[in-house]
Design an enzyme around this catalytic site. Structure first.
Site, PDB file in Angstrom:
ATOM      1  N   HIS A 150       0.763  -1.250   0.000  1.00 30.68           N
ATOM      2  CA  HIS A 150       0.000   0.000   0.000  1.00 30.68           C
ATOM      3  C   HIS A 150       0.794   1.300   0.000  1.00 30.68           C
ATOM      4  O   HIS A 150       0.184   2.356  -0.152  1.00 30.68           O
ATOM      5  CB  HIS A 150      -0.954   0.018   1.200  1.00 30.68           C
ATOM      6  N   HIS A 152      -3.442  -3.022   8.143  1.00 32.09           N
ATOM      7  CA  HIS A 152      -4.518  -3.285   7.189  1.00 32.09           C
ATOM      8  C   HIS A 152      -5.123  -1.958   6.733  1.00 32.09           C
ATOM      9  O   HIS A 152      -5.440  -1.116   7.564  1.00 32.09           O
ATOM     10  CB  HIS A 152      -5.608  -4.149   7.851  1.00 32.09           C
TER      11      HIS A 152
END
Length: 149
Positions: free
Chosen positions: A37, A140
């Site tokens: 990410h 996450h």
């Protein structure tokens, strides 16, 4: 009996040597989060419309033989800005958000792209990022949202 002891000793030795080698140890959840990410500064590619395909393959988020990931977000901010989210008060769902909006690229699979080669649409926006944290580190990416107007 002697062979089993020697084989067990050899196996233990190999495991210990491999564990000591750089890169041989499995990545932590935080390291996986960063790999999947965070792209800071944003990687420039020859053609901007291929950013998602290139980055998802390069970061091993999509791989031959595995289904295409329906969506993925790359954040173009230093990891410290995402870690700062872990100091914020969690929302009703238990997620924490970045204090400020950050630059990101949202990748969404294009119609019918379920197996590699995967095709994606890319959208660049300034959004807050929602994360789950573990031990003060983001692990996450739960989603993003536009800053209030």
């Amino acid at each position: 009996m002697q062979v089993q002891v020697t084989m067990a000793g050899w196996t233990l030795c190999v495991v210990l040597v491999l564990a000591a080698l750089p890169g041989a140890v499995a990545e932590t959840r935080y390291e996986k989060f960063l790999r999947q990410h965070v792209d800071n500064p944003r990687t420039s590619t020859l053609s901007a419309h291929r950013y998602c395909e290139t980055m998802l393959a390069r970061r091993q988020v999509t791989a031959p033989g595995r289904p295409c990931k329906p969506s993925n977000t790359f954040v173009h901010a230093p990891p410290e800005e995402l870690t700062a989210a872990c100091t914020q008060t969690p929302d009703a769902m238990g997620f924490q958000s970045t204090p400020t909006a950050v630059s990101l690229t949202a990748c969404r699979a294009r119609g019918g792209s379920t197996r590699p080669p995967c095709a994606y649409r890319a959208r660049q926006v300034q959004h807050h990022v929602r994360v789950s944290c573990l031990n003060g580190l983001p692990v996450h990416l739960a989603g993003t949202y536009a800053p209030p107007q």
